[in-house]
Design an enzyme around this catalytic site. Sequence first.
Site, PDB file in Angstrom:
ATOM      1  N   GLY A  51       0.809  -1.202   0.000  1.00  0.00           N
ATOM      2  CA  GLY A  51       0.000   0.000   0.000  1.00  0.00           C
ATOM      3  C   GLY A  51       0.847   1.259   0.000  1.00  0.00           C
ATOM      4  O   GLY A  51       1.930   1.319  -0.604  1.00  0.00           O
ATOM      5  N   SER A  52       0.388   2.263   0.718  1.00  0.00           N
ATOM      6  CA  SER A  52       1.004   3.591   0.648  1.00  0.00           C
ATOM      7  C   SER A  52       2.377   3.681   1.294  1.00  0.00           C
ATOM      8  O   SER A  52       3.069   4.682   1.122  1.00  0.00           O
ATOM      9  CB  SER A  52       0.071   4.627   1.265  1.00  0.00           C
ATOM     10  OG  SER A  52      -1.085   4.784   0.469  1.00  0.00           O
ATOM     11  N   THR A  53       2.803   2.663   2.065  1.00  0.00           N
ATOM     12  CA  THR A  53       4.174   2.705   2.586  1.00  0.00           C
ATOM     13  C   THR A  53       5.182   2.694   1.445  1.00  0.00           C
ATOM     14  O   THR A  53       6.295   3.211   1.587  1.00  0.00           O
ATOM     15  CB  THR A  53       4.451   1.526   3.537  1.00  0.00           C
ATOM     16  OG1 THR A  53       4.257   0.289   2.840  1.00  0.00           O
ATOM     17  CG2 THR A  53       3.542   1.582   4.750  1.00  0.00           C
ATOM     18  N   PHE A  54       4.779   2.138   0.278  1.00  0.00           N
ATOM     19  CA  PHE A  54       5.684   2.091  -0.873  1.00  0.00           C
ATOM     20  C   PHE A  54       5.927   3.476  -1.456  1.00  0.00           C
ATOM     21  O   PHE A  54       6.874   3.672  -2.223  1.00  0.00           O
ATOM     22  CB  PHE A  54       5.116   1.162  -1.947  1.00  0.00           C
ATOM     23  CG  PHE A  54       6.068   0.871  -3.078  1.00  0.00           C
ATOM     24  CD1 PHE A  54       7.112  -0.027  -2.901  1.00  0.00           C
ATOM     25  CD2 PHE A  54       5.934   1.503  -4.297  1.00  0.00           C
ATOM     26  CE1 PHE A  54       8.006  -0.294  -3.930  1.00  0.00           C
ATOM     27  CE2 PHE A  54       6.818   1.244  -5.334  1.00  0.00           C
ATOM     28  CZ  PHE A  54       7.860   0.345  -5.155  1.00  0.00           C
ATOM     29  N   LYS A  55       5.112   4.453  -1.091  1.00  0.00           N
ATOM     30  CA  LYS A  55       5.296   5.810  -1.604  1.00  0.00           C
ATOM     31  C   LYS A  55       6.652   6.398  -1.205  1.00  0.00           C
ATOM     32  O   LYS A  55       7.171   7.287  -1.880  1.00  0.00           O
ATOM     33  CB  LYS A  55       4.153   6.704  -1.122  1.00  0.00           C
ATOM     34  CG  LYS A  55       2.806   6.352  -1.768  1.00  0.00           C
ATOM     35  CD  LYS A  55       1.638   7.096  -1.136  1.00  0.00           C
ATOM     36  CE  LYS A  55       0.317   6.700  -1.793  1.00  0.00           C
ATOM     37  NZ  LYS A  55      -0.857   7.306  -1.137  1.00  0.00           N
TER      38      LYS A  55
END
Length: 490
Positions: free
Chosen positions: A221-225
Amino acid sequence: MNRTIKRAGTVTLLLVIALLARVTWVQMVHGEALADSDKNRRNAMERYSQPFGDIIVAGDPVTGSKPTDEGGDLKYQRTYTDGPLYAPVTGFGSQVRGWTQLEGIYRDVLDGSDDRLKSPLDLVTGKQGKPGNVLTTIDPDVQRAGYRALGHKKGAAVAIDPSNGKILGTVSTPSFDPSKITGGGEDDAAAWKKLSAEDDGDKDDTKPTLNRALRQPVPPGSTFKLVVAAAALEDGLYSSVDERTHSPDPYTLKGTSTPLENENKSAPCKNASLRTALRYSCNNVFGKLATDLGKDRVREQAEKFGFNDSKQDVPVRAAESHFPTSMDEAQTGLSGIGQFEVTATPLQMAMVSQAIAAGGELTDPHMVSQVQDSGGGTLQSFDDPDAHRVMSEDTARQLRSAMQTVVDEGTGSNAKIPGMTVGGKTGTAQHGVDNSGTPYAWFTSYGENADGKQVAVAVVVEDSDAARAEVSGNGLAAPIAKKMMAAALR
């Protein structure tokens, strides 16, 4: 001589010669392989003929040995102290089901069969040496904090010291007690059937023996941002986390009519800077960033962090965290928010925060510091692990600052620790057919105390008692990371 007797004697002689030839062939060509085979009962009898060496946490053994309950020709079996707490570290050693994780990797040291433990006479006679010990990097306070905080949730957490790569905690829940499956009796067999879901009438489908911290890659999810932000700064697409981006809201995925919308409709995500986009977790910004950078540039940055590494050993072999190599532009946009076919283990996302905290340099994570003989002599040391640069110091500094904004003013407020600097990134990852599965709640972070000591922590909650609408990285995962960081830094 009677012709019949003569023929019988000749045939018998030929059979004896053939038998001797076969025995000689087996001994000379296959003798060593047969002697070393796990199916050789004598080897098992030798391995279990004496108490084993131990796996050590902070100076104390978390393993032990006891005489086999059922007797028989295997004299000793494994025991575990706080078995469910340390199972993701130790694995298990079983008379029937083999050895896993640290127990399996260092089995020869722990049972005394490693040649480095033997005297010259032992090498000649084949006698077992005195078992050695394995010293881990695990901090019991950090391990216990993560285990208690995860509680009955299905999930995992990893804590790493950014300065040296030492794994301070590796937690996986639900867990199990390895002591219940070390022997060969009926109780052990029943416990194993339940753990391995073999008994359809009483099965445990939560896979408690699966090490979710190291062996369960799921959409990040958004941790990959954070990875995409690092790629954008390193590539020069943007020079600062405070420079405004060119990001329409919503952003339409290239080649489609599908808008990439944001969870928070009122967030100031249009043309937001990287700092603001991380603070509010703006999908439009990172979807467009990934598309503008292209799949190859994002993949290159991801691989610097450890993605697509099929041989990530800590020394337990971790599952490969995956960033796809073949995507169209729309799929590349989705990968920018940690979706499409992107997957990561908690170990991998802890490594992302680890590198950012350490100024852009990633030291190989490891959870064994030394392997010792029975007298405490060092057989193997891991005090000087390899390291490589993932990003510039300036990029790491800017990302640390942006992650602090996420915690101080954004979606990661539940990770705040009074008197300490904390930075993080939340994530809520959709999965399943048409996103039908309960979302995964993520949080990856770093903390630093007044003395400059640091820790990096990643947490994923796969399933909990929370309603689907209440699942969030800040609500479920950040409080767990907070407790582990506090335990490491106080």
